[in-house]
Design an enzyme around this catalytic site. Sequence first.
Site, short mmCIF file in Angstrom:
data_model
loop_
_atom_site.label_atom_id
_atom_site.label_comp_id
_atom_site.label_asym_id
_atom_site.label_seq_id
_atom_site.Cartn_x
_atom_site.Cartn_y
_atom_site.Cartn_z
N ASP A 265 0.87 -1.18 0.00
CA ASP A 265 0.00 0.00 0.00
C ASP A 265 0.90 1.23 0.00
O ASP A 265 1.43 1.63 1.05
CB ASP A 265 -0.91 0.02 1.23
CG ASP A 265 -1.99 -1.05 1.19
OD1 ASP A 265 -1.75 -2.13 0.60
OD2 ASP A 265 -3.07 -0.82 1.77
N LYS B 110 -6.72 3.50 -3.35
CA LYS B 110 -7.12 3.49 -1.94
C LYS B 110 -7.36 4.91 -1.48
O LYS B 110 -6.63 5.82 -1.86
CB LYS B 110 -6.01 2.81 -1.12
CG LYS B 110 -6.22 2.79 0.39
CD LYS B 110 -5.06 2.04 1.05
CE LYS B 110 -5.08 2.17 2.57
NZ LYS B 110 -3.95 1.47 3.21
N LYS C 235 -10.05 0.41 -2.53
CA LYS C 235 -9.96 0.14 -1.10
C LYS C 235 -10.40 1.36 -0.32
O LYS C 235 -9.83 2.44 -0.46
CB LYS C 235 -8.53 -0.26 -0.71
CG LYS C 235 -8.37 -0.53 0.79
CD LYS C 235 -6.98 -1.04 1.11
CE LYS C 235 -6.74 -1.15 2.62
NZ LYS C 235 -5.40 -1.69 2.95
#
Length: 229
Positions: A89, A153, A183
């Site tokens: 991430d 995300k 996400k």
Amino acid sequence: MNIAALIDHTLLKPEATKLDIERLCREAKEHGFWSVCVNPFYVHEAAALLRGTPVKTASVVGFPLGANHSRIKAQEAQIAIGDGAGEIDMVLNISALKSGDFSFVGNDISAVARLCREHGAICKVILETCLLNETEKTRACELCVAAGAHFVKTSTGLSTGGATVADVALMSRLVKAHGIGVKASGGVRTLADVEAMVAAGATRIGTSAGIKILQEAAGKRVTPSDAGY
């Protein structure tokens, strides 16, 4: 809906200890969460604890500001993958995006996404949507698509705001057709939050309240200790 399989069970607090990581991994195995998401220092520990289980290990990169040099982000990702991370991430360079240096941002994402693809890992790109206007969010998603990211995300959870339904819906509209996931992360703490994010297009949820959410879904009474407060 298999809620547990959507959740990256997350612990990114700077004061997290080895015992906290052990508990995080134990909970992830017990409840069937998709992954645990930890700081790079604990990737090796988490991966060892989860070896032989379906639970993945995710690491953050360039966290939480995204202002590291691209080669440092790539090296950080390389080390995390070597330590056992199957998912990365990364925070995009928010300052460069807001400055209009889109070529740099695209190359920054690509440096990590390319490395992830070479090693069979998943690359999620954190936009930090609370700091962006709609035009910037749109451009960020377009750059993620072009760079070969697997997910976009919403948030680090450490800035001025977290995931919103509107942002998830916008991101989903922009990337879904390209096979990229969304996400929702930052402030997702209840079953209602999860349901709203999924309805808006989220395909993964980042939260430290996963157990509380599962207990809500099962209709169980939640105590403060169970919720991780």
